[in-house]
Design a protein around this motif. Structure first.
Motif, PDB file in Angstrom:
ATOM      1  N   PRO A 120     -28.011 -29.696  17.746  1.00 58.06           N
ATOM      2  CA  PRO A 120     -27.449 -28.792  16.732  1.00 58.06           C
ATOM      3  C   PRO A 120     -26.249 -29.422  16.036  1.00 58.06           C
ATOM      4  N   ASP A 121     -26.158 -29.195  14.741  1.00 51.51           N
ATOM      5  CA  ASP A 121     -25.080 -29.770  13.933  1.00 51.51           C
ATOM      6  C   ASP A 121     -23.943 -28.752  13.829  1.00 51.51           C
ATOM      7  N   PRO A 122     -22.776 -29.021  14.417  1.00 50.78           N
ATOM      8  CA  PRO A 122     -21.674 -28.052  14.368  1.00 50.78           C
ATOM      9  C   PRO A 122     -21.069 -27.884  12.984  1.00 50.78           C
ATOM     10  N   SER A 123     -21.455 -28.758  12.027  1.00 48.61           N
ATOM     11  CA  SER A 123     -20.942 -28.599  10.666  1.00 48.61           C
ATOM     12  C   SER A 123     -21.745 -27.577   9.862  1.00 48.61           C
ATOM     13  N   LEU A 124     -22.869 -27.123  10.396  1.00 47.27           N
ATOM     14  CA  LEU A 124     -23.704 -26.145   9.698  1.00 47.27           C
ATOM     15  C   LEU A 124     -23.270 -24.736  10.088  1.00 47.27           C
ATOM     16  N   PRO A 125     -22.769 -23.937   9.141  1.00 42.97           N
ATOM     17  CA  PRO A 125     -22.386 -22.565   9.475  1.00 42.97           C
ATOM     18  C   PRO A 125     -23.609 -21.742   9.899  1.00 42.97           C
ATOM     19  N   LYS A 126     -23.422 -20.940  10.928  1.00 39.44           N
ATOM     20  CA  LYS A 126     -24.517 -20.134  11.462  1.00 39.44           C
ATOM     21  C   LYS A 126     -24.026 -18.700  11.675  1.00 39.44           C
ATOM     22  N   THR A 127     -24.817 -17.739  11.228  1.00 34.78           N
ATOM     23  CA  THR A 127     -24.449 -16.337  11.350  1.00 34.78           C
ATOM     24  C   THR A 127     -25.585 -15.555  11.982  1.00 34.78           C
ATOM     25  N   LYS A 150     -39.347 -28.182  -1.363  1.00 32.56           N
ATOM     26  CA  LYS A 150     -39.591 -27.751  -2.740  1.00 32.56           C
ATOM     27  C   LYS A 150     -38.399 -26.999  -3.327  1.00 32.56           C
ATOM     28  N   ALA A 151     -37.654 -26.281  -2.459  1.00 30.48           N
ATOM     29  CA  ALA A 151     -36.677 -25.329  -2.992  1.00 30.48           C
ATOM     30  C   ALA A 151     -35.237 -25.561  -2.563  1.00 30.48           C
ATOM     31  N   GLY A 152     -34.985 -26.376  -1.545  1.00 32.86           N
ATOM     32  CA  GLY A 152     -33.630 -26.516  -1.053  1.00 32.86           C
ATOM     33  C   GLY A 152     -32.717 -27.216  -2.046  1.00 32.86           C
ATOM     34  N   PRO A 153     -31.395 -27.268  -1.782  1.00 32.68           N
ATOM     35  CA  PRO A 153     -30.688 -26.687  -0.649  1.00 32.68           C
ATOM     36  C   PRO A 153     -30.672 -25.151  -0.706  1.00 32.68           C
ATOM     37  N   ALA A 154     -30.613 -24.540   0.479  1.00 28.99           N
ATOM     38  CA  ALA A 154     -30.715 -23.092   0.539  1.00 28.99           C
ATOM     39  C   ALA A 154     -30.033 -22.555   1.778  1.00 28.99           C
ATOM     40  N   VAL A 155     -29.654 -21.284   1.708  1.00 24.55           N
ATOM     41  CA  VAL A 155     -29.345 -20.524   2.906  1.00 24.55           C
ATOM     42  C   VAL A 155     -30.685 -20.197   3.553  1.00 24.55           C
ATOM     43  N   LEU A 156     -30.850 -20.559   4.805  1.00 31.18           N
ATOM     44  CA  LEU A 156     -32.107 -20.362   5.515  1.00 31.18           C
ATOM     45  C   LEU A 156     -31.969 -19.158   6.432  1.00 31.18           C
ATOM     46  N   MET A 171     -33.669 -18.733   1.297  1.00 33.45           N
ATOM     47  CA  MET A 171     -35.032 -18.862   1.768  1.00 33.45           C
ATOM     48  C   MET A 171     -35.217 -17.926   2.956  1.00 33.45           C
ATOM     49  N   LEU A 172     -36.196 -17.040   2.859  1.00 33.93           N
ATOM     50  CA  LEU A 172     -36.373 -15.961   3.818  1.00 33.93           C
ATOM     51  C   LEU A 172     -37.645 -16.187   4.635  1.00 33.93           C
ATOM     52  N   VAL A 173     -37.512 -16.197   5.952  1.00 31.92           N
ATOM     53  CA  VAL A 173     -38.638 -16.475   6.846  1.00 31.92           C
ATOM     54  C   VAL A 173     -38.877 -15.252   7.729  1.00 31.92           C
ATOM     55  N   PRO A 174     -40.066 -14.639   7.668  1.00 36.32           N
ATOM     56  CA  PRO A 174     -40.326 -13.441   8.452  1.00 36.32           C
ATOM     57  C   PRO A 174     -40.622 -13.750   9.913  1.00 36.32           C
ATOM     58  N   GLY A 175     -40.550 -12.721  10.731  1.00 35.18           N
ATOM     59  CA  GLY A 175     -40.892 -12.848  12.132  1.00 35.18           C
ATOM     60  C   GLY A 175     -42.368 -12.649  12.377  1.00 35.18           C
ATOM     61  N   PHE A 176     -42.728 -12.502  13.643  1.00 32.35           N
ATOM     62  CA  PHE A 176     -44.121 -12.346  14.036  1.00 32.35           C
ATOM     63  C   PHE A 176     -44.772 -11.157  13.330  1.00 32.35           C
ATOM     64  N   TRP A 177     -46.044 -11.323  13.046  1.00 31.61           N
ATOM     65  CA  TRP A 177     -46.928 -10.300  12.464  1.00 31.61           C
ATOM     66  C   TRP A 177     -46.649 -10.007  10.990  1.00 31.61           C
ATOM     67  N   LEU A 178     -45.657 -10.634  10.416  1.00 29.82           N
ATOM     68  CA  LEU A 178     -45.255 -10.323   9.046  1.00 29.82           C
ATOM     69  C   LEU A 178     -45.601 -11.447   8.089  1.00 29.82           C
ATOM     70  N   VAL A 222     -30.015 -27.439   3.942  1.00 33.48           N
ATOM     71  CA  VAL A 222     -29.634 -26.110   4.436  1.00 33.48           C
ATOM     72  C   VAL A 222     -28.113 -25.982   4.373  1.00 33.48           C
ATOM     73  N   THR A 223     -27.620 -24.939   3.684  1.00 33.95           N
ATOM     74  CA  THR A 223     -26.182 -24.723   3.554  1.00 33.95           C
ATOM     75  C   THR A 223     -25.642 -23.731   4.571  1.00 33.95           C
ATOM     76  N   ARG A 224     -26.485 -22.856   5.040  1.00 36.33           N
ATOM     77  CA  ARG A 224     -26.120 -21.906   6.087  1.00 36.33           C
ATOM     78  C   ARG A 224     -27.403 -21.458   6.777  1.00 36.33           C
ATOM     79  N   LEU A 225     -27.292 -21.182   8.074  1.00 35.95           N
ATOM     80  CA  LEU A 225     -28.415 -20.705   8.866  1.00 35.95           C
ATOM     81  C   LEU A 225     -28.108 -19.281   9.316  1.00 35.95           C
ATOM     82  N   VAL A 226     -28.993 -18.341   8.987  1.00 31.87           N
ATOM     83  CA  VAL A 226     -28.778 -16.928   9.314  1.00 31.87           C
ATOM     84  C   VAL A 226     -29.907 -16.447  10.205  1.00 31.87           C
TER      85      VAL A 226
END
Length: 234
Positions: free
Chosen positions: A167-174, A53-59, A1-8, A80-84
């Protein structure tokens, strides 16, 4: 699942999404609300609805979408399986995106919002340079095309912060570092800078993709391949 930044809009992810789909993955790009009353919290709700609607997902959150994704992941951990974070990171509870800027930049941003009836138009290339935001990787034609499609960002998205849970330390974050390096981030982590201090946990990793602040436009294939290498379903 892809979330854009400001203005996008969701369109900013088109090239990345095409690469991911070609590799056999289901991809959803979120369109954050740009209505005048939008806030950081309403953007979190936009992401939560998409996850429902769509999870679980890499967010995956870019720029201003990063803090939004951090808050959403904490409220919908099971989806959420991973947070990027693409050239961005989380912000502490209630801290607004504008507060990430030095005082003179904050003043300029607030003045622009006041001049444009409660929204901030996307800055020009020269204005981004003064703000310290890298446009590397986009030639003049590409930046002009980006600027032409940009949406004015509502004041509430810029001037308000999202509510954070623990924050959940079991959730991988990159963190995908594009306009800064891992070494620079590590220095800020060690210094306890609020936007970076949270990244000290063992669940955090870094991946470098040297380019400007919009890698989904300047290096879409490389960004897609990096997301695929993270090893989770995208």
């Amino acid at each position: 699942m892809l979330v854009p930044g400001f203005w996008l809009g969701a369109w900013a992810w088109d090239a990345v999404a095409a690469e991911l789909r070609a590799a056999g993955h289901e991809v959803h790009a979120v369109e954050p609300g740009h209505e005048p009353e939008a806030t950081a919290e309403s953007h979190v709700e936009d992401v939560l609805q998409a996850l429902e609607k769509a999870g679980p997902a890499v967010l995956v959150g870019h720029s201003g979408g990063g803090p939004v994704c951090a808050a959403a992941a904490e409220r919908a951990r099971e989806r959420v399986t991973r947070l990027v974070f693409v050239d961005t990171g989380p912000l502490p509870d209630g801290v607004a995106q504008v507060e990430f800027n030095p005082p003179e930049a904050q003043e300029w941003i607030r003045s622009r919002i006041a001049e444009h009836d409660g929204v901030q138009p996307m800055p020009t290339r020269a204005e981004f340079a003064r703000l310290g935001t890298s446009t590397e990787g986009l030639d003049d034609e590409a930046f002009a095309a980006l600027h032409a499609r940009a949406l004015a960002e509502p004041a509430g998205a810029i001037l308000t912060g999202a509510r954070r849970a623990t924050p959940d330390p079991s959730l991988p974050k990159t963190v995908v570092a594009c306009s800064f390096t891992e070494a620079q981030a590590r220095e800020l982590i060690a210094a306890g800078v609020p936007a970076f201090a949270e990244m000290a946990g063992p669940e955090w990793s870094f991946a470098e993709l040297p380019t400007g602040h919009w890698p989904m436009l300047s290096e879409p294939v490389a960004l897609a391949r990096l997301l695929l290498r993270l090893g989770d379903p995208v």
